[in-house]
Scaffold this active site. Structure first.
Site, PDB file in Angstrom:
ATOM      1  N   HIS A 224      -3.066   2.973  -7.493  1.00 54.93           N
ATOM      2  CA  HIS A 224      -4.366   2.571  -8.041  1.00 54.93           C
ATOM      3  C   HIS A 224      -5.152   1.783  -7.011  1.00 54.93           C
ATOM      4  CE1 HIS A 224      -1.371  -0.557  -8.921  1.00 54.93           C
ATOM      5  NE2 HIS A 224      -2.348  -1.423  -8.773  1.00 54.93           N
TER       6      HIS A 224
ATOM      7  N   HIS B  11      -8.195  -1.229  -6.699  1.00 53.17           N
ATOM      8  CA  HIS B  11      -8.937  -2.302  -7.374  1.00 53.17           C
ATOM      9  C   HIS B  11     -10.368  -2.346  -6.836  1.00 53.17           C
ATOM     10  CE1 HIS B  11      -5.234  -4.609  -8.718  1.00 53.17           C
ATOM     11  NE2 HIS B  11      -4.706  -3.922  -7.718  1.00 53.17           N
TER      12      HIS B  11
END
Ligand code: 5GP
Length: 147
Positions: free
Chosen positions: A107, A109
């Site tokens: 992922h 941010h």
């Protein structure tokens, strides 16, 4: 959790993708999901993940998935900027426990930053309520590029 190892299908983001735990979605398509970090380090902290890959880290991701993820990060960051008018934006990505990673589904941010508001520490931010995150997600979604 080291840099290498098997993908855990019961990691938190896999559960979010299967709809087993709730998340505040900003936008999604067949390939990616952008959603609000429930422990935001700053107001408007968004996470972007692949829906299709079982890559745990950047090192494992397929090039075509990375291309889609990067495009999604770009689209989302532009929307965060338009919606929230921060002074800066931190785009961060952690690999391996020693690298600061806590959820082992790749992922990215996107964290808006303001000069007069210190960013909370990674892993040290209080939990936010859906009622606070949903309006932020809606503002960011409304600011997305439409093309
Ligand atoms: P990492 O430490 O792996 O780079 O980032 C994981 C992120 O996931 C953290 O910023 C953390 O706040 C966020 N997070 C952990 N659990 C949940 C959850 O259940 N829902 C959402 N939306 N974010 C989560």
């Amino acid at each position: 959790m080291s840099l290498t190892g098997p993908y855990d299908p019961d990691n938190i983001f896999a559960k979010i993708l299967r709809g087993e735990i709730p998340a505040v979605t900003v936008w999604e398509d067949d390939h990616v999901l952008a959603f609000m970090d429930v422990f935001p380090q700053s107001e408007g902290h968004v996470l972007v993940i692949s829906k299709t890959s079982r890559a745990r880290t950047l090192l494992e991701v397929e090039p075509d998935v990375l291309a889609r993820l990067t495009a999604a990060v770009h689209r989302t960051a532009r929307a965060v900027n338009r919606a929230l008018s921060p002074d800066g934006l931190s785009v961060m990505q952690f690999n391996g426990e020693a690298g600061g990673q806590t959820v082992f589904h790749l992922h990215v941010h996107i964290i808006p930053r303001w000069a007069d508001r210190p960013m909370k520490g990674h892993g040290h931010a209080p939990m936010a309520q859906t009622a606070a995150l949903r309006p932020l997600a809606d503002r960011i979604a409304a600011a997305l590029d439409r093309d």
